[in-house]
Structures are given as C-alpha cells and as structure tokens.
Motif scaffolding. Structure first.
Motif, PDB file in Angstrom:
ATOM      1  N   TYR A  69      -3.197  10.541  -5.710  1.00 44.86           N
ATOM      2  CA  TYR A  69      -2.683  11.717  -6.410  1.00 44.86           C
ATOM      3  C   TYR A  69      -1.312  11.496  -7.054  1.00 44.86           C
ATOM      4  O   TYR A  69      -0.658  12.445  -7.465  1.00 44.86           O
ATOM      5  CB  TYR A  69      -2.605  12.903  -5.442  1.00 44.86           C
ATOM      6  CG  TYR A  69      -3.921  13.201  -4.771  1.00 44.86           C
ATOM      7  CD1 TYR A  69      -4.946  13.833  -5.469  1.00 44.86           C
ATOM      8  CD2 TYR A  69      -4.159  12.815  -3.452  1.00 44.86           C
ATOM      9  CE1 TYR A  69      -6.175  14.092  -4.859  1.00 44.86           C
ATOM     10  CE2 TYR A  69      -5.381  13.071  -2.847  1.00 44.86           C
ATOM     11  CZ  TYR A  69      -6.381  13.708  -3.558  1.00 44.86           C
ATOM     12  OH  TYR A  69      -7.586  13.949  -2.963  1.00 44.86           O
ATOM     13  N   ILE A  70      -0.896  10.277  -7.150  1.00 43.11           N
ATOM     14  CA  ILE A  70       0.414   9.994  -7.737  1.00 43.11           C
ATOM     15  C   ILE A  70       0.405  10.375  -9.219  1.00 43.11           C
ATOM     16  O   ILE A  70      -0.563  10.122  -9.942  1.00 43.11           O
ATOM     17  CB  ILE A  70       0.799   8.514  -7.536  1.00 43.11           C
ATOM     18  CG1 ILE A  70       2.226   8.262  -8.017  1.00 43.11           C
ATOM     19  CG2 ILE A  70      -0.196   7.583  -8.207  1.00 43.11           C
ATOM     20  CD1 ILE A  70       2.757   6.889  -7.615  1.00 43.11           C
ATOM     21  N   LYS A  71       1.491  11.011  -9.676  1.00 39.80           N
ATOM     22  CA  LYS A  71       1.552  11.510 -11.041  1.00 39.80           C
ATOM     23  C   LYS A  71       2.525  10.742 -11.928  1.00 39.80           C
ATOM     24  O   LYS A  71       2.343  10.678 -13.139  1.00 39.80           O
ATOM     25  CB  LYS A  71       1.977  12.993 -11.039  1.00 39.80           C
ATOM     26  CG  LYS A  71       1.055  13.911 -10.264  1.00 39.80           C
ATOM     27  CD  LYS A  71      -0.335  13.972 -10.873  1.00 39.80           C
ATOM     28  CE  LYS A  71      -1.218  14.971 -10.137  1.00 39.80           C
ATOM     29  NZ  LYS A  71      -2.619  14.933 -10.633  1.00 39.80           N
ATOM     30  N   LYS A  72       3.580  10.172 -11.331  1.00 38.46           N
ATOM     31  CA  LYS A  72       4.646   9.613 -12.156  1.00 38.46           C
ATOM     32  C   LYS A  72       5.227   8.341 -11.555  1.00 38.46           C
ATOM     33  O   LYS A  72       5.392   8.223 -10.349  1.00 38.46           O
ATOM     34  CB  LYS A  72       5.763  10.658 -12.332  1.00 38.46           C
ATOM     35  CG  LYS A  72       6.930  10.189 -13.182  1.00 38.46           C
ATOM     36  CD  LYS A  72       7.957  11.295 -13.389  1.00 38.46           C
ATOM     37  CE  LYS A  72       9.119  10.829 -14.250  1.00 38.46           C
ATOM     38  NZ  LYS A  72      10.108  11.895 -14.504  1.00 38.46           N
ATOM     39  N   THR A  91       0.858  -1.176   0.000  1.00 34.80           N
ATOM     40  CA  THR A  91       0.000   0.000   0.000  1.00 34.80           C
ATOM     41  C   THR A  91       0.897   1.229   0.000  1.00 34.80           C
ATOM     42  O   THR A  91       1.636   1.473   0.950  1.00 34.80           O
ATOM     43  CB  THR A  91      -0.930   0.023   1.229  1.00 34.80           C
ATOM     44  OG1 THR A  91      -1.784  -1.131   1.194  1.00 34.80           O
ATOM     45  CG2 THR A  91      -1.795   1.282   1.228  1.00 34.80           C
ATOM     46  N   ILE A  92       0.847   1.984  -1.082  1.00 32.66           N
ATOM     47  CA  ILE A  92       1.658   3.197  -1.202  1.00 32.66           C
ATOM     48  C   ILE A  92       0.897   4.347  -0.545  1.00 32.66           C
ATOM     49  O   ILE A  92      -0.262   4.604  -0.900  1.00 32.66           O
ATOM     50  CB  ILE A  92       1.948   3.502  -2.681  1.00 32.66           C
ATOM     51  CG1 ILE A  92       2.664   2.308  -3.328  1.00 32.66           C
ATOM     52  CG2 ILE A  92       2.794   4.767  -2.802  1.00 32.66           C
ATOM     53  CD1 ILE A  92       2.807   2.427  -4.829  1.00 32.66           C
ATOM     54  N   PRO A  93       1.493   5.038   0.417  1.00 41.74           N
ATOM     55  CA  PRO A  93       0.779   6.080   1.166  1.00 41.74           C
ATOM     56  C   PRO A  93       0.241   7.198   0.278  1.00 41.74           C
ATOM     57  O   PRO A  93       0.798   7.509  -0.779  1.00 41.74           O
ATOM     58  CB  PRO A  93       1.845   6.601   2.143  1.00 41.74           C
ATOM     59  CG  PRO A  93       2.794   5.463   2.300  1.00 41.74           C
ATOM     60  CD  PRO A  93       2.843   4.801   0.961  1.00 41.74           C
ATOM     61  N   GLU A  94      -0.832   7.821   0.737  1.00 39.44           N
ATOM     62  CA  GLU A  94      -1.556   8.824  -0.044  1.00 39.44           C
ATOM     63  C   GLU A  94      -0.721  10.045  -0.399  1.00 39.44           C
ATOM     64  O   GLU A  94      -0.972  10.703  -1.408  1.00 39.44           O
ATOM     65  CB  GLU A  94      -2.802   9.270   0.730  1.00 39.44           C
ATOM     66  CG  GLU A  94      -3.972   8.314   0.633  1.00 39.44           C
ATOM     67  CD  GLU A  94      -4.547   8.272  -0.784  1.00 39.44           C
ATOM     68  OE1 GLU A  94      -4.965   9.323  -1.300  1.00 39.44           O
ATOM     69  OE2 GLU A  94      -4.558   7.185  -1.377  1.00 39.44           O
ATOM     70  N   LYS A  95       0.269  10.391   0.405  1.00 38.77           N
ATOM     71  CA  LYS A  95       1.035  11.612   0.164  1.00 38.77           C
ATOM     72  C   LYS A  95       2.137  11.440  -0.868  1.00 38.77           C
ATOM     73  O   LYS A  95       2.787  12.415  -1.254  1.00 38.77           O
ATOM     74  CB  LYS A  95       1.628  12.129   1.477  1.00 38.77           C
ATOM     75  CG  LYS A  95       0.576  12.626   2.465  1.00 38.77           C
ATOM     76  CD  LYS A  95       1.222  13.213   3.716  1.00 38.77           C
ATOM     77  CE  LYS A  95       0.171  13.736   4.680  1.00 38.77           C
ATOM     78  NZ  LYS A  95       0.775  14.324   5.895  1.00 38.77           N
ATOM     79  N   VAL A  96       2.342  10.229  -1.326  1.00 39.47           N
ATOM     80  CA  VAL A  96       3.384   9.978  -2.327  1.00 39.47           C
ATOM     81  C   VAL A  96       2.882  10.424  -3.696  1.00 39.47           C
ATOM     82  O   VAL A  96       1.867   9.935  -4.199  1.00 39.47           O
ATOM     83  CB  VAL A  96       3.776   8.487  -2.359  1.00 39.47           C
ATOM     84  CG1 VAL A  96       4.739   8.205  -3.504  1.00 39.47           C
ATOM     85  CG2 VAL A  96       4.400   8.080  -1.032  1.00 39.47           C
ATOM     86  N   MET A  97       3.600  11.347  -4.307  1.00 37.15           N
ATOM     87  CA  MET A  97       3.211  11.913  -5.604  1.00 37.15           C
ATOM     88  C   MET A  97       4.008  11.325  -6.763  1.00 37.15           C
ATOM     89  O   MET A  97       3.602  11.426  -7.913  1.00 37.15           O
ATOM     90  CB  MET A  97       3.412  13.437  -5.588  1.00 37.15           C
ATOM     91  CG  MET A  97       2.630  14.163  -4.521  1.00 37.15           C
ATOM     92  SD  MET A  97       0.894  14.376  -4.936  1.00 37.15           S
ATOM     93  CE  MET A  97       0.992  15.595  -6.232  1.00 37.15           C
ATOM     94  N   GLU A  98       5.167  10.735  -6.462  1.00 37.89           N
ATOM     95  CA  GLU A  98       6.038  10.220  -7.513  1.00 37.89           C
ATOM     96  C   GLU A  98       6.836   9.037  -6.982  1.00 37.89           C
ATOM     97  O   GLU A  98       7.286   9.038  -5.841  1.00 37.89           O
ATOM     98  CB  GLU A  98       6.995  11.319  -8.001  1.00 37.89           C
ATOM     99  CG  GLU A  98       7.997  10.861  -9.039  1.00 37.89           C
ATOM    100  CD  GLU A  98       8.918  11.974  -9.517  1.00 37.89           C
ATOM    101  OE1 GLU A  98       9.895  11.679 -10.244  1.00 37.89           O
ATOM    102  OE2 GLU A  98       8.672  13.148  -9.158  1.00 37.89           O
TER     103      GLU A  98
END
Length: 298
Positions: A110-113, A84-91
């Motif tokens: 909200y991950i973008k990349k 489970t990748i935490p919600e605050k990780v964007m990239e």
C-alpha cells in the motif's frame, strides 16, 4: 538496549551489534555515525524508526511487521543483500536509504510515495519493479544507481520527479505501465551540485528503450521528457515484462553458413536482449544471436 533518548549512542564506534528491547520507537540519531555497526535486531512492537537512527556498515536488519514509519536517512549507508519494507509503511521519506548498497527490495502493498533522494547512489540494484500502488516518486529518488539496467514503473504512477533516474548510466529498459504519461514538475534548478534542470532520465544509456501500453505511444511521444527516448515500443496487454522485445534493425533471419568468425570480426555479436557477447562466435552454444543487424540461428 532499553529506553534511550535522541542521539543516545551517536558516534559510538565500538558498537557492532544492537539488540533492541520492545519500545514504540527508536529515537532520532540513536546510532548515528556508528561506523562499525553491522547487525541490528528490532523486535515486534516497534512502530517508528527515527531520523538518521542508524548509520554504519549495517549488513543485517529485520524490520518487524509493526513498523509504520521509517524516518529520513534512517538506514543511510547500509549494506543489505535484500530489504523487505514492512506492509504498514505508506511513504518513504527523503534520503532514507541514501548511499545504501541494496541488491533486492521487497515492497509493501500500500505504499504511495517515495521521497526525494530516497535510494540515491545505491550502487547494487540491477532491476527495479515498483508496485502499482505507488503514485508519487520525488526528485532524485534513484539518482546515480549506476548498476540499474531495467525499471518497471507503476501503473498508477502520476508524478515522476526531476532527476529520478538521472545518472543511472546502465539503464537501458524503462517500462511505463500507465497509459497516461506521468507528469514532471515545472522546470527548475535542482539544489544539488548539478546546478541545472535535470530530466528524470538524464544521462542514462543513449539507446535506452521506453515500453508503453498499446495505444499510448503517441501520448508519450508528445510528453515532456518522455519524448526524449529515441525508441518507444508499444506492448500488448498481458505482455511478459521479463522478456521485452528490442529494436535491432533486423530485417531477416538467416541460418549460420559457417562464416561465424568473419561475422564477428565485422561488428561483434549480441543476444536477443541486446547484450554484447564476448569471445569467439564458433565457441558459443546453439541458439539465436544478432550479427550485423540480423538474427542468426546457430
């Protein structure tokens, strides 16, 4: 474990379990090459996991909700049933889960990349549904995921790197949700042992099917790399992505006339999802099968 510096326990092969105390970050190479490390407990409050922080046979790790950054190679070679990748990780950065064994991934909202080689050589995952928020997938991100059979790409995906799904030899279904084909960078030679230009879908199943939104088929047929798919099927809006149609060459549906064994001896039998069925036709449960290119109701 309290405060520590870079490479504090590097190569400490006696370490099997780590319980970390509250700190803002885990340093680079903190537990690198700890080959016997299997369990990691990270408390709330930790915001950053440094580059190559863990490398070992990690089978249990809980990433707290405060994590914002997971560095390059941070969980190299881990063996996780689920992640489970935490919600605050964007990239996600290059090689973060290089050669990891991960069966299931829960993505943040909200991950973008996804960076270069992020999940390269993951030999466990079979289906991959990427969230629509992802816009950029770099080269080799899922290269060599040899058990991967189905991929659902994000609706907002703009860039798909060279070799992204190359050598995913069991990949047979690719769903592209964007009406505009994602672009791939200009051809160049990849720096790995490949030594040549590699399509995002190089060396997947030869009869793999590409599914695209209704009205987008012509655009994909003309787009570099996407046009290499021999079969492209348009999906109606709201189509069930868990029950995809397949191209079978079926011309009609017939009822079983009792000649099951004779049919099987000719070409074998398949489910409606194109999976070959082993065993005796007569022993199969009632249902619908594909035999000699026709649907057969048993």
């Amino acid at each position: 474990v309290g405060q520590m510096g870079e490479g504090a326990f590097e190569g400490a092969n006696y370490v099997e379990k780590v319980i970390l105390s509250a700190s803002e970050q885990i340093p680079d190479y903190a537990f690198y090459r700890c080959d016997r490390l299997q369990e990691v407990v990270i408390p709330e409050g930790v915001r950053k996991i440094g580059r190559y922080a863990f490398q070992g046979d990690v089978r249990s790790i809980s990433l707290p909700s405060t994590i914002e950054y997971i560095g390059e190679g941070a969980l190299h070679s881990s063996h996780l049933e689920s992640l489970t990748i935490p919600e605050k990780v964007m990239e996600l950065f290059p090689n973060t889960f290089f050669h990891a064994y991960i069966k299931e991934i829960q993505w943040p909202s909200y991950i973008k990349k996804i960076g270069t080689g992020c999940f390269i050589y993951n030999e466990a995952i079979e289906e991959l549904e990427l969230p629509d928020c992802i816009m950029d997938i770099d080269s080799l991100a899922f290269f060599g995921n040899i058990k991967l059979k189905k991929v659902i790409l994000p609706e907002n995906l703009q860039h798909l790197g060279l070799g992204t799904f190359a050598n995913c030899t069991e990949l047979s279904q690719v769903v592209a949700k964007s009406p505009v084909p994602p672009y791939t960078e200009e051809p160049r030679v990849l720096y790995m042992e490949l030594g040549r230009q590699v399509s995002p879908f190089n060396n997947i199943m030869e009869d793999a099917v590409l599914y695209v939104p209704k009205g987008a088929k012509e655009a994909y047929e003309q787009a570099e790399y996407w046009r290499d798919f021999k079969t492209i099927i348009e999906l109606e809006e709201g189509a069930d992505l868990n029950d995809l149609p397949i191209k079978t060459g079926i011309e009609q549906t017939i009822a079983d006339d009792g000649a099951g064994a004779e049919r099987q001896a000719m070409q074998g039998i398949y489910t409606l999802h194109g999976v070959k069925v082993d065993g005796n036709y007569d022993a199969l449960p009632r249902g619908m099968y594909i035999v000699n290119g026709r649907k057969v109701v048993k």
